[in-house]
Each structure stands twice: as C-alpha cells, then as structure tokens.
Design an enzyme around this catalytic site. Structure first.
Site, PDB file in Angstrom:
ATOM      1  N   ARG A  88     -11.260   4.356  27.512  1.00 10.31           N
ATOM      2  CA  ARG A  88     -11.318   5.754  27.084  1.00 10.31           C
ATOM      3  C   ARG A  88     -10.800   6.703  28.151  1.00 10.31           C
ATOM      4  NH1 ARG A  88     -15.469   5.296  22.930  1.00 10.31           N
ATOM      5  NH2 ARG A  88     -15.952   7.365  22.194  1.00 10.31           N
ATOM      6  N   ARG A 127     -21.389   9.928   8.008  1.00  9.05           N
ATOM      7  CA  ARG A 127     -21.539   8.485   8.288  1.00  9.05           C
ATOM      8  C   ARG A 127     -23.008   8.056   8.241  1.00  9.05           C
ATOM      9  NH1 ARG A 127     -18.819   6.291  13.530  1.00  9.05           N
ATOM     10  NH2 ARG A 127     -19.898   8.094  14.403  1.00  9.05           N
ATOM     11  N   ARG A 161     -26.306   8.574  12.973  1.00 15.37           N
ATOM     12  CA  ARG A 161     -26.224   8.440  14.429  1.00 15.37           C
ATOM     13  C   ARG A 161     -26.630   9.730  15.130  1.00 15.37           C
ATOM     14  NH1 ARG A 161     -20.731   5.598  16.357  1.00 15.37           N
ATOM     15  NH2 ARG A 161     -20.667   7.341  17.816  1.00 15.37           N
ATOM     16  N   ARG A 172     -17.408  15.699  21.620  1.00 19.71           N
ATOM     17  CA  ARG A 172     -16.755  14.380  21.619  1.00 19.71           C
ATOM     18  C   ARG A 172     -15.257  14.525  21.351  1.00 19.71           C
ATOM     19  NH1 ARG A 172     -20.243  11.732  17.187  1.00 19.71           N
ATOM     20  NH2 ARG A 172     -18.806   9.972  17.285  1.00 19.71           N
TER      21      ARG A 172
HETATM   22  P1  AP5 Z   1     -15.867   4.718  12.023  1.00 21.03           P
HETATM   23  O1  AP5 Z   1     -15.106   3.494  11.659  1.00 21.03           O
HETATM   24  O2  AP5 Z   1     -17.286   4.597  12.368  1.00 21.03           O
HETATM   25  O3  AP5 Z   1     -15.067   5.555  13.135  1.00 21.03           O
HETATM   26  P2  AP5 Z   1     -14.958   5.317  14.700  1.00 21.03           P
HETATM   27  O4  AP5 Z   1     -13.543   5.587  15.066  1.00 21.03           O
HETATM   28  O5  AP5 Z   1     -15.538   3.998  15.071  1.00 21.03           O
HETATM   29  O6  AP5 Z   1     -15.835   6.524  15.197  1.00 21.03           O
HETATM   30  P3  AP5 Z   1     -16.978   6.600  16.319  1.00 21.03           P
HETATM   31  O7  AP5 Z   1     -17.750   7.832  16.052  1.00 21.03           O
HETATM   32  O8  AP5 Z   1     -17.731   5.310  16.386  1.00 21.03           O
HETATM   33  O9  AP5 Z   1     -16.108   6.783  17.581  1.00 21.03           O
HETATM   34  P4  AP5 Z   1     -16.574   7.296  18.929  1.00 21.03           P
HETATM   35  O10 AP5 Z   1     -15.424   6.948  19.750  1.00 21.03           O
HETATM   36  O11 AP5 Z   1     -16.971   8.722  18.943  1.00 21.03           O
HETATM   37  O12 AP5 Z   1     -17.965   6.540  19.167  1.00 21.03           O
HETATM   38  P5  AP5 Z   1     -18.381   5.299  20.057  1.00 21.03           P
HETATM   39  O13 AP5 Z   1     -19.476   4.599  19.374  1.00 21.03           O
HETATM   40  O14 AP5 Z   1     -17.198   4.536  20.468  1.00 21.03           O
HETATM   41  O15 AP5 Z   1     -15.721   5.727  10.776  1.00 21.03           O
HETATM   42  C1  AP5 Z   1     -16.393   6.984  10.774  1.00 21.03           C
HETATM   43  C2  AP5 Z   1     -16.793   7.362   9.345  1.00 21.03           C
HETATM   44  O16 AP5 Z   1     -15.612   7.552   8.579  1.00 21.03           O
HETATM   45  C3  AP5 Z   1     -17.607   6.291   8.612  1.00 21.03           C
HETATM   46  O17 AP5 Z   1     -18.554   6.898   7.784  1.00 21.03           O
HETATM   47  C4  AP5 Z   1     -16.558   5.564   7.764  1.00 21.03           C
HETATM   48  O18 AP5 Z   1     -17.134   5.027   6.589  1.00 21.03           O
HETATM   49  C5  AP5 Z   1     -15.587   6.701   7.459  1.00 21.03           C
HETATM   50  N1  AP5 Z   1     -14.194   6.233   7.295  1.00 21.03           N
HETATM   51  C6  AP5 Z   1     -13.546   5.290   8.031  1.00 21.03           C
HETATM   52  N2  AP5 Z   1     -12.286   5.136   7.590  1.00 21.03           N
HETATM   53  C7  AP5 Z   1     -12.139   6.036   6.566  1.00 21.03           C
HETATM   54  C8  AP5 Z   1     -11.043   6.353   5.698  1.00 21.03           C
HETATM   55  N3  AP5 Z   1      -9.855   5.744   5.800  1.00 21.03           N
HETATM   56  N4  AP5 Z   1     -11.248   7.327   4.773  1.00 21.03           N
HETATM   57  C9  AP5 Z   1     -12.437   7.958   4.653  1.00 21.03           C
HETATM   58  N5  AP5 Z   1     -13.512   7.677   5.446  1.00 21.03           N
HETATM   59  C10 AP5 Z   1     -13.354   6.728   6.393  1.00 21.03           C
HETATM   60  O19 AP5 Z   1     -18.958   6.035  21.347  1.00 21.03           O
HETATM   61  C11 AP5 Z   1     -20.141   6.772  21.307  1.00 21.03           C
HETATM   62  C12 AP5 Z   1     -20.482   7.308  22.694  1.00 21.03           C
HETATM   63  O20 AP5 Z   1     -20.702   6.201  23.590  1.00 21.03           O
HETATM   64  C13 AP5 Z   1     -19.381   8.139  23.371  1.00 21.03           C
HETATM   65  O21 AP5 Z   1     -19.449   9.505  22.994  1.00 21.03           O
HETATM   66  C14 AP5 Z   1     -19.727   7.929  24.850  1.00 21.03           C
HETATM   67  O22 AP5 Z   1     -20.820   8.730  25.246  1.00 21.03           O
HETATM   68  C15 AP5 Z   1     -20.167   6.470  24.882  1.00 21.03           C
HETATM   69  N6  AP5 Z   1     -19.040   5.547  25.140  1.00 21.03           N
HETATM   70  C16 AP5 Z   1     -18.567   4.590  24.294  1.00 21.03           C
HETATM   71  N7  AP5 Z   1     -17.542   3.925  24.851  1.00 21.03           N
HETATM   72  C17 AP5 Z   1     -17.368   4.459  26.082  1.00 21.03           C
HETATM   73  C18 AP5 Z   1     -16.434   4.221  27.128  1.00 21.03           C
HETATM   74  N8  AP5 Z   1     -15.474   3.282  27.019  1.00 21.03           N
HETATM   75  N9  AP5 Z   1     -16.540   4.981  28.263  1.00 21.03           N
HETATM   76  C19 AP5 Z   1     -17.496   5.906  28.397  1.00 21.03           C
HETATM   77  N10 AP5 Z   1     -18.395   6.220  27.431  1.00 21.03           N
HETATM   78  C20 AP5 Z   1     -18.332   5.493  26.281  1.00 21.03           C
HETATM   79 MG    MG Z   2     -17.196   3.368  16.211  1.00 20.82          MG
END
Ligand code: AP5
Ligand code: MG
Length: 215
Positions: A88, A127, A161, A172
């Site tokens: 990221r 979601r 969430r 975010r």
């Molecule tokens: P979904 O597939 O869940 O989307 P996503 O891209 O996985 O979104 P996230 O919210 O999980 O991404 P994020 O990067 O913010 O969170 P993460 O958990 O990595 O889809 C979302 C919704 O849309 C669902 O309801 C789905 O059904 C719908 N949808 C999907 N496709 C669709 C379509 N084509 N049409 C319509 N609807 C659709 O990170 C969370 C937190 O963890 C971060 O903020 C940070 O604090 C920490 N973190 C995680 N990784 C790191 C890292 N590498 N470094 C530092 N901090 C980190």
């Molecule tokens: Mg995700």
C-alpha cells in the site's frame, strides 16, 4: 500465479481475490483480513494496529511487512498467491520485491481494479460480511436472498465493518490517493501493471481480470 491486486477501498479486491482463489486454488493474502483477525483476538499486534485502522490510516510498515513475510514463508504460497491490500506504499512494495527475490518467487503482475471514486461510498457503506463464513454482500447491489441471513451458510450475523462509516471512508480514500496510488507508476515502470475496468457485474470484472492475467 503470483499477483498483487491494487485498487481503492471498495474497488472489489476482496471479492475478486476470492474468485481467483477458487479458480486457481491459490491463497488470497489480505493484510486487512489478517489485521482484523488480530484486532478481534486482541493480540499485541492487534492492539497496536487498531487505532490506525479505526482512523482509516495505514498501520505501521513493520507490522504489515512482518505479517506478510511470515505468511509468504508458508508452504502453500509456492504454487502462487493473490496479495489483496498489500503493498500500500512504495516502501511496502520495495520490501515485497526484496522478499520475493529472496524466496525466488518474483511477482508476475499487479492488477489495478479501476472504479470511479463516486461509486465507492455506496459499495463500502452497503457492505455486509457473514461473521461465520466470510461471504460478502452489499445491501444496495447484492443483498442476501433473505434479509440478514447468509445464503451460503445460513449465518445470521451479517456484520458491518467498523471502518465502513462515512468519516473513516473519506480518510481511507485520501490515504489511498496519497500513499497507494503511486504504486500504479511503480508497477508500470516494472512492466507489470495491468489495469482493468472494475464497474459492472462481478463476473464481468472477473472475466476482465482473467484476460489481463492471461495476456
Ligand atoms: P470488496 O471486494 O470488499 O472491496 P475491497 O477492494 O476489498 O475493499 P476494502 O474496503 O476491503 O479495501 P480496503 O483497502 O479499504 O480495506 P482493507 O481491509 O484492505 O467490495 C466492497 C463492496 O462492494 C462489497 O459490498 C462488494 O459486495 C461490493 N462490490 C464488489 N464488486 C462490486 C461490483 N463489481 N459491483 C457492485 N458492487 C461490488 O484494509 C483495512 C484497513 O487495514 C486499512 O484502512 C488499514 O488501516 C489497514 N491495512 C490493511 N492493509 C494494510 C497495509 N498493507 N498497510 C498498512 N495498513 C493496512
Ligand atoms: Mg478487502
């Protein structure tokens, strides 16, 4: 297949990673999921990560890089992996490159899932995730057949969430633009970037990703 899925919060990284995992029988490695599990277990790492996650900020590099190093050393990654939400930042991407060279399993592609920013808010606020089996829903776009009941396992806790509230979502998205978007040119320069349209039907997006990976 050794790939990274890049994209803004809500772009569909988790959704598409699960489809790829089923199709190719390789693990999805999501730092977000690993961190949420650590927070839930109230481990020391989880306690360190929680405040940043609640605020929509990035968790410290040493925590996430350490988690990924441990996970990539597990045997199941030898056949491939799908990284979801890592790296990221350019520091994380450079650390990943070093790790993969050391393990002799270099990254093959980074797939950017493109979705207009204006369409992400509803995806995130809508979601819901089944606490029992992890199946994902969206109250606007893909609700379960019976209200509040998981189609897949019958579970009745479809959780919202903690970071899917409008204030945290807005941060975010800013953090994504400032810290993660530079990875698009990072992987472009390495000749590894594939960019796909992330709007429309889930299977159509999956088809585009599959074609990009086969190219
Ligand atoms: P979904 O597939 O869940 O989307 P996503 O891209 O996985 O979104 P996230 O919210 O999980 O991404 P994020 O990067 O913010 O969170 P993460 O958990 O990595 O889809 C979302 C919704 O849309 C669902 O309801 C789905 O059904 C719908 N949808 C999907 N496709 C669709 C379509 N084509 N049409 C319509 N609807 C659709 O990170 C969370 C937190 O963890 C971060 O903020 C940070 O604090 C920490 N973190 C995680 N990784 C790191 C890292 N590498 N470094 C530092 N901090 C980190
Ligand atoms: Mg995700």
């Amino acid at each position: 297949m050794r790939i990274v899925l890049l994209g803004a919060p809500g772009s569909g990284k988790g959704t598409q990673a699960k489809k790829l995992m089923d199709a190719h029988n390789i693990p999805q490695i999501s730092t977000g999921d690993l961190l949420r599990a650590a927070v839930k277990a109230q481990s020391e790492l989880g306690q360190r990560a929680k405040a940043a996650m609640d605020a929509g900020e990035l968790v410290a590099d040493d925590i996430v890089i350490g988690m990924i190093r441990e996970r990539l050393n597990e045997a199941d990654t030898q056949n491939g992996f799908i990284l979801d939400g890592f790296p990221r930042s350019t520091a994380q991407a450079a650390a990943l490159d070093d790790m993969l060279v050391e393990l002799d399993i270099p990254l093959q592609k980074a797939v950017l899932i493109n979705v207009e920013f204006g369409n992400l808010i509803k995806r995130l606020t809508g979601r819901r995730t089944c606490s029992a089996c992890g199946q994902m829903y969206n109250v606007y776009f893909s609700p379960p057949q019976a209200d509040g009941v998981c189609d897949r396992c019958g579970g009745t806790d479809l959780a919202h969430r903690a970071d899917d509230n409008e204030e945290t979502i807005s941060n975010r998205l800013t953090v994504y633009q400032e810290q993660t978007e530079p990875l698009v040119s990072y992987y472009q320069q390495q000749g590894k970037l594939a960019s796909v349209e992330g709007e429309g039907d889930l299977d159509a997006v999956f088809g585009r990703i599959s074609s990009a990976l086969a190219a």
